[in-house]
Every structure is written in structure tokens, then in C-alpha cells.
Scaffold this motif. Structure first.
Motif, PDB file in Angstrom:
ATOM      1  N   ARG A   1      28.566  63.353 -50.626  1.00  7.37           N
ATOM      2  CA  ARG A   1      28.966  62.388 -49.599  1.00  7.37           C
ATOM      3  C   ARG A   1      30.464  62.346 -49.365  1.00  7.37           C
ATOM      4  NH1 ARG A   1      24.591  60.578 -52.055  1.00  7.37           N
ATOM      5  NH2 ARG A   1      25.507  59.690 -53.913  1.00  7.37           N
TER       6      ARG A   1
ATOM      7  N   GLU B   1      32.875  64.351 -48.065  1.00  7.68           N
ATOM      8  CA  GLU B   1      33.435  64.679 -46.741  1.00  7.68           C
ATOM      9  C   GLU B   1      33.121  63.586 -45.725  1.00  7.68           C
ATOM     10  OE1 GLU B   1      32.451  68.474 -45.145  1.00  7.68           O
ATOM     11  OE2 GLU B   1      33.232  69.557 -46.873  1.00  7.68           O
ATOM     12  N   HIS B   2      31.874  63.131 -45.710  1.00  3.25           N
ATOM     13  CA  HIS B   2      31.471  62.080 -44.775  1.00  3.25           C
ATOM     14  C   HIS B   2      32.293  60.825 -45.025  1.00  3.25           C
ATOM     15  CE1 HIS B   2      29.027  58.774 -43.148  1.00  3.25           C
ATOM     16  NE2 HIS B   2      28.609  59.657 -42.255  1.00  3.25           N
TER      17      HIS B   2
ATOM     18  N   GLY C   1      30.485  67.348 -42.289  1.00  2.00           N
ATOM     19  CA  GLY C   1      30.409  66.046 -42.957  1.00  2.00           C
ATOM     20  C   GLY C   1      31.533  65.116 -42.538  1.00  2.00           C
TER      21      GLY C   1
END
Length: 127
Positions: free
Chosen positions: A37, A39-40, A102
């Protein structure tokens, strides 16, 4: 940084600062920093900090405002994030290579949320 430009009649102001700050706090910690998670989360948090005026450069196009963005500027940056996610234009493909899917998805999600884009009760719901 100075305050945001006045909002146009066609736009509502973004979500209140306290609501955006709560969202930033919620998207911190080990769950959101996990590799799958990261990058997001980075794109999401960078976008919210830009909306709050905490950073001068927008999260995708890196346009420097040195002030809080207007609703139109937030909507435009959300469109850029989506353009990057699709990667079909030359500019979008460059953003996709630079940031990754992401990060761009996180930006798009945060900008749409912060600006209430797509909410049924906003003037921009049909866009």
C-alpha cells in the motif's frame, strides 16, 4: 502560503481542513506503510497535503502554486492523475513511468475525495 483563490459559483469548497487532517491521520501507520500500500498511501497523503496548502507543488504535474489550490486546480490535478493512470497520452504515459500506478491512484482517490468530485450532492457530480 496564502489562502486559496475564491471559489467559483460552479464549485463547492473542498472538504473542511479538519476533515482532511483526520483523513491524513487515518492514512498513517504500519497498515498504510506496508509495501503493498506504500505507493498508494504516498500519493494519497501528498495530494491531501497539497490541498491543505502544506506543500507548494502539486502531486502529479508538480506545478508550483505557493498558495492553496482552488477547486478548479484540484479538479484539474485529479484529471492529470487519471490521465497518468490510463497512460494513453504521451504526458500520461510519462507520469505513469515516473510515479507508478499505485501513486497516481492514491492521488486521484484523494483529490476526488477532498474536492467532493463525484459526490451526488455536488455541482460537479456529472463530470
Amino acid at each position: 502560503m496564502s489562502e486559496a483563490a475564491p471559489y467559483q459559483d460552479d464549485y463547492l469548497p473542498p472538504r473542511p481542513d479538519e476533515e482532511i487532517r483526520a483523513e491524513l491521520a487515518e492514512h498513517a501507520g504500519p497498515y498504510y506503510e506496508a509495501m503493498a500500500r506504500r505507493e498508494h498511501t504516498t500519493g494519497y497523503r501528498a495530494s491531501l497535503r497539497w490541498v491543505l496548502g502544506e506543500v507548494p507543488a502539486s502531486p502529479v504535474s508538480v506545478a508550483r502554486l505557493d498558495r492553496r489550490p482552488s477547486m478548479e486546480e484540484i479538479a484539474d490535478e485529479a484529471d492529470r492523475a487519471e490521465e497518468g493512470m490510463r497512460g494513453q497520452s504521451q504526458r500520461g504515459a510519462a507520469w505513469l513511468r515516473r510515479y507508478g500506478l499505485g501513486y497516481l491512484t492514491g492521488c486521484e482517490n484523494a483529490l476526488f475525495w477532498a474536492a467532493r468530485l463525484g459526490d451526488d450532492d455536488t455541482p460537479l457530480a456529472g463530470l
